[in-house]
Design a protein around this motif. Structure first.
Motif, PDB file in Angstrom:
ATOM      1  N   GLY A   1       0.814  -1.218   0.103  1.00  0.00           N
ATOM      2  CA  GLY A   1       0.160  -0.077   0.005  1.00  0.00           C
ATOM      3  C   GLY A   1       0.895   1.302  -0.083  1.00  0.00           C
ATOM      4  O   GLY A   1       0.273   2.393   0.005  1.00  0.00           O
ATOM      5  N   SER A   2       2.068   1.367   0.116  1.00  0.00           N
ATOM      6  CA  SER A   2       2.945   2.337   0.215  1.00  0.00           C
ATOM      7  C   SER A   2       3.050   2.852  -1.301  1.00  0.00           C
ATOM      8  O   SER A   2       2.869   2.224  -2.293  1.00  0.00           O
ATOM      9  CB  SER A   2       4.381   2.126   0.907  1.00  0.00           C
ATOM     10  N   ASP A   3       3.625   4.228  -1.274  1.00  0.00           N
ATOM     11  CA  ASP A   3       3.923   4.742  -2.662  1.00  0.00           C
ATOM     12  C   ASP A   3       5.016   4.002  -3.352  1.00  0.00           C
ATOM     13  O   ASP A   3       4.894   3.905  -4.634  1.00  0.00           O
ATOM     14  CB  ASP A   3       4.519   6.288  -2.525  1.00  0.00           C
ATOM     15  N   ASN A   4       6.024   3.472  -2.904  1.00  0.00           N
ATOM     16  CA  ASN A   4       6.817   2.766  -3.575  1.00  0.00           C
ATOM     17  C   ASN A   4       6.214   1.420  -3.889  1.00  0.00           C
ATOM     18  O   ASN A   4       6.824   0.618  -4.882  1.00  0.00           O
ATOM     19  CB  ASN A   4       8.310   2.298  -2.668  1.00  0.00           C
ATOM     20  N   SER A   5       5.554   0.889  -3.124  1.00  0.00           N
ATOM     21  CA  SER A   5       4.804  -0.453  -3.478  1.00  0.00           C
ATOM     22  C   SER A   5       4.049  -0.226  -4.931  1.00  0.00           C
ATOM     23  O   SER A   5       3.890  -1.290  -5.580  1.00  0.00           O
ATOM     24  CB  SER A   5       4.020  -0.989  -2.366  1.00  0.00           C
ATOM     25  N   GLU A   6       3.514   0.768  -5.109  1.00  0.00           N
ATOM     26  CA  GLU A   6       2.888   1.232  -6.080  1.00  0.00           C
ATOM     27  C   GLU A   6       3.623   1.220  -7.606  1.00  0.00           C
ATOM     28  O   GLU A   6       3.375   0.571  -8.583  1.00  0.00           O
ATOM     29  CB  GLU A   6       2.055   2.928  -5.984  1.00  0.00           C
ATOM     30  N   ARG A   7       5.004   1.748  -7.457  1.00  0.00           N
ATOM     31  CA  ARG A   7       5.807   1.458  -8.488  1.00  0.00           C
ATOM     32  C   ARG A   7       5.942   0.068  -8.795  1.00  0.00           C
ATOM     33  O   ARG A   7       6.145  -0.436  -9.819  1.00  0.00           O
ATOM     34  CB  ARG A   7       7.439   2.045  -8.180  1.00  0.00           C
ATOM     35  N   ALA A   8       6.280  -0.749  -7.846  1.00  0.00           N
ATOM     36  CA  ALA A   8       6.361  -2.063  -7.992  1.00  0.00           C
ATOM     37  C   ALA A   8       5.413  -2.921  -8.503  1.00  0.00           C
ATOM     38  O   ALA A   8       5.421  -3.654  -9.552  1.00  0.00           O
ATOM     39  CB  ALA A   8       6.914  -2.872  -6.541  1.00  0.00           C
ATOM     40  N   VAL A   9       4.095  -2.678  -8.140  1.00  0.00           N
ATOM     41  CA  VAL A   9       3.037  -3.295  -8.855  1.00  0.00           C
ATOM     42  C   VAL A   9       2.699  -2.815 -10.233  1.00  0.00           C
ATOM     43  O   VAL A   9       2.332  -3.789 -10.974  1.00  0.00           O
ATOM     44  CB  VAL A   9       1.655  -2.955  -7.822  1.00  0.00           C
ATOM     45  N   ASP A  10       2.929  -1.714 -10.355  1.00  0.00           N
ATOM     46  CA  ASP A  10       2.763  -1.164 -11.911  1.00  0.00           C
ATOM     47  C   ASP A  10       3.899  -1.705 -12.807  1.00  0.00           C
ATOM     48  O   ASP A  10       3.598  -2.235 -13.866  1.00  0.00           O
ATOM     49  CB  ASP A  10       3.003   0.326 -12.043  1.00  0.00           C
ATOM     50  N   PHE A  11       4.911  -1.998 -12.386  1.00  0.00           N
ATOM     51  CA  PHE A  11       6.044  -2.630 -13.295  1.00  0.00           C
ATOM     52  C   PHE A  11       5.775  -4.041 -13.135  1.00  0.00           C
ATOM     53  O   PHE A  11       5.961  -4.770 -14.153  1.00  0.00           O
ATOM     54  CB  PHE A  11       7.520  -2.519 -12.228  1.00  0.00           C
TER      55      PHE A  11
END
Length: 327
Positions: free
Chosen positions: A168-178
């Motif tokens: 749920g963190s901002d950096n997790s968002e980058r990981a999910v998108d990738f």
């Protein structure tokens, strides 16, 4: 003869680090397949870090050794990239041979080329080959702003999933998108793993008074993580995405599910200047121990700007070699 091209021709492609080792050859082929799948150029770069004082101390003989060493290494790189070009029809392959330590020159090249990913092998030459992760790859994981992939393991099965850690963190968002973009290119299923012990600190700060217990934090962060995944999955309607909340330590949960995976994707947490020097404990552990390729998306500071040099020493342009067998 080789042709020289401006660095801009390799922009937005796949950048792979090469040092002639077995791990580097594996990474090169993995990167070539990825570039081909995305119809992007492949840039293979090999850095030359010279011990200049000792070389100049032996005058002309030392100069000749430096030249011969570079020529032999470039021939190896030329040969390897030529094989990739023949294997993947239509793939544009460039190579570069910058001067300087790879943990510096590769970061500079990445900032200039802005690739979709930077790829490296899990180990280097000599004693490093006996380690799970080579020192250069470990250092690049801490410095590269772009998506960074360390290649290891056997080729995956056709139905091998992409595993991604979600919190749920901002950096997790980058990981999910990738992870979802990668899975779509390879028509692979996705396993999104949420561990209840991997809570962002913001959950504690935003909890209502008297509700900072385990149940509230777990429910609030899990809902945030699930919403993050659902939002990204909506952009990939044809992709099969499994949501898997677990009551395990995130490192153990991800490593267990990485067995037989096509790729394991994690974000690396951190704030402030420490972000640029250290990886989070989970990303550090999976980089060293995962049995499959690992993609790490490092947390970025808002004030962190890319190092955009006009030129990287020794790599004023990208080169392509003539087809094998030509003169």
């Amino acid at each position: 003869m080789t042709r020289t091209h401006p660095l801009s021709e390799g922009r937005g492609g796949v950048l792979v680090c090469f040092d002639g080792s077995e791990g580097a050859h594996t990474a090169l082929w993995w990167a070539a397949a990825e570039a081909s799948a995305r119809d992007l150029p492949l840039v293979a770069a090999q850095s030359f870090e010279w011990d200049l004082p000792s070389l100049h101390a032996v005058d002309e003989h030392g100069e000749y050794n430096e030249r011969l060493l570079r020529e032999n290494a470039e021939q190896d790189l030329n040969r390897a990239t030529g094989e990739c070009r023949e294997a993947f029809s239509g793939l544009t392959v460039f190579f570069a041979t910058p001067d300087g330590p790879p943990e510096v020159t590769m970061v500079q090249l990445a900032d200039q080329l802005d690739p979709v990913m930077v790829v490296a092998g899990a180990s280097g030459r000599g004693a490093l080959a006996r380690m799970v992760l080579g020192s250069t790859a470990a250092e690049l994981a801490r410095r590269v702003r772009q998506s960074f992939v360390v290649v290891r393991g056997e080729p995956p099965a056709a139905d091998a999933p992409v595993v991604v850690g979600v919190d749920g963190s901002d950096n997790s968002e980058r990981a999910v998108d990738f992870a979802l973009d990668f899975a779509e290119y390879h028509r692979a299923p996705v396993r999104a793993v949420y561990s209840w012990t991997d809570w962002p600190l913001e959950a504690y700060a935003t909890a209502p008074p008297g509700q900072v217990g385990l149940t509230h934090v777990d429910e609030s962060t899990q809902a945030l993580a699930k919403e993050q995944l659902d939002t990204a999955a909506a952009r990939h309607p044809d992709l099969g995405v499994d949501w898997e909340p677990v009551t395990e330590r995130p490192t153990h949960a991800l490593l267990d599910r990485a067995e037989g995976a096509r790729l394991l994707v994690v974000g690396s947490h951190g704030r402030g200047p420490v972000t640029r020097a250290l990886l989070g404990s989970v990303s550090h552990a999976v980089l060293y121990h995962a049995p499959c390729p690992v993609a790490v998306l490092r947390a970025l500071d808002r004030d962190e700007e890319p190092v955009r040099e006009d030129t990287v020493p020794g790599a004023e342009g990208l080169r392509t070699a003539p087809p094998r067998g030509s003169t």
